[in-house]
Design a protein around this motif. Structure first.
Motif, PDB file in Angstrom:
ATOM      1  N   VAL A  42       0.846  -1.199   0.000  1.00 19.79           N
ATOM      2  CA  VAL A  42       0.000   0.000   0.000  1.00 19.79           C
ATOM      3  C   VAL A  42       0.878   1.245   0.000  1.00 19.79           C
ATOM      4  O   VAL A  42       1.884   1.305   0.709  1.00 19.79           O
ATOM      5  N   GLU A  85      -4.885   5.575   1.308  1.00 20.65           N
ATOM      6  CA  GLU A  85      -4.063   4.408   1.026  1.00 20.65           C
ATOM      7  C   GLU A  85      -4.551   3.756  -0.258  1.00 20.65           C
ATOM      8  O   GLU A  85      -5.740   3.519  -0.438  1.00 20.65           O
ATOM      9  N   ASP A  86      -3.609   3.519  -1.153  1.00 22.82           N
ATOM     10  CA  ASP A  86      -3.898   2.890  -2.435  1.00 22.82           C
ATOM     11  C   ASP A  86      -2.923   1.745  -2.628  1.00 22.82           C
ATOM     12  O   ASP A  86      -1.722   1.904  -2.394  1.00 22.82           O
ATOM     13  N   SER A  87      -3.418   0.609  -3.087  1.00 23.40           N
ATOM     14  CA  SER A  87      -2.517  -0.511  -3.337  1.00 23.40           C
ATOM     15  C   SER A  87      -1.806  -0.278  -4.672  1.00 23.40           C
ATOM     16  O   SER A  87      -2.303   0.423  -5.556  1.00 23.40           O
TER      17      SER A  87
END
Length: 149
Positions: free
Chosen positions: A72, A85-87
């Motif tokens: 993340v 939060e971004d994967s």
């Protein structure tokens, strides 16, 4: 022999282009950071801005090794509750530019000069870019297989 200190008139900002197709993210980020800082020049000084413009094309085809697709990437807007939060898997589809910019930013020094140098990083998801008039020089990154031999 006296120490050479580059003057602002001595500094040139060349243009380089890197094709990110099947290149490991860390190798791309270190090469871009070296070019942005100007460490490849014999007139390098840590306090002088002798870096170059770096164009990265085909950002969506970058290779992520190990378990990074589930990793993340965090960012914060500065406002209460602004943690985002971004994967890496989602970012690779939506905004691959952010992956490369955060990796290169982490490899630059943490000072005001790094912010100026990071503005010279131009990342494009596809193969097209608007900087052909600057005649960028291609930079080859060795593609090493990450498989156990």
């Amino acid at each position: 022999m006296k120490t050479f200190t580059p003057k602002p008139a001595d500094l040139t900002h060349d243009w380089y282009i890197i094709d990110a197709s099947d290149v490991v993210l860390g190798r791309l980020a270190t090469t871009a950071a070296i070019l942005l800082r100007g460490k490849n020049k014999p007139t390098f000084a840590p306090n002088a801005d002798s870096g170059a413009h770096v164009i990265v094309i085909n950002a969506e085809k970058i290779a992520l090794t190990g378990n990074k697709l589930s990793k993340v990437l965090y960012s914060h807007s500065g406002r209460p509750g602004g943690l985002r939060e971004d994967s890496y898997a989602d970012l690779l589809k939506k905004n691959p530019r952010r992956i490369i910019e955060s990796a290169v930013k982490g490899m630059l020094p943490k000072n005001k000069l790094a912010a100026v140098q990071l503005r010279r990083l131009h990342v494009f998801a596809g193969a097209e870019h608007p900087h052909t008039a600057q005649k960028p020089q291609p930079v080859e990154i060795e593609k090493i297989s990450q498989q156990v031999k």
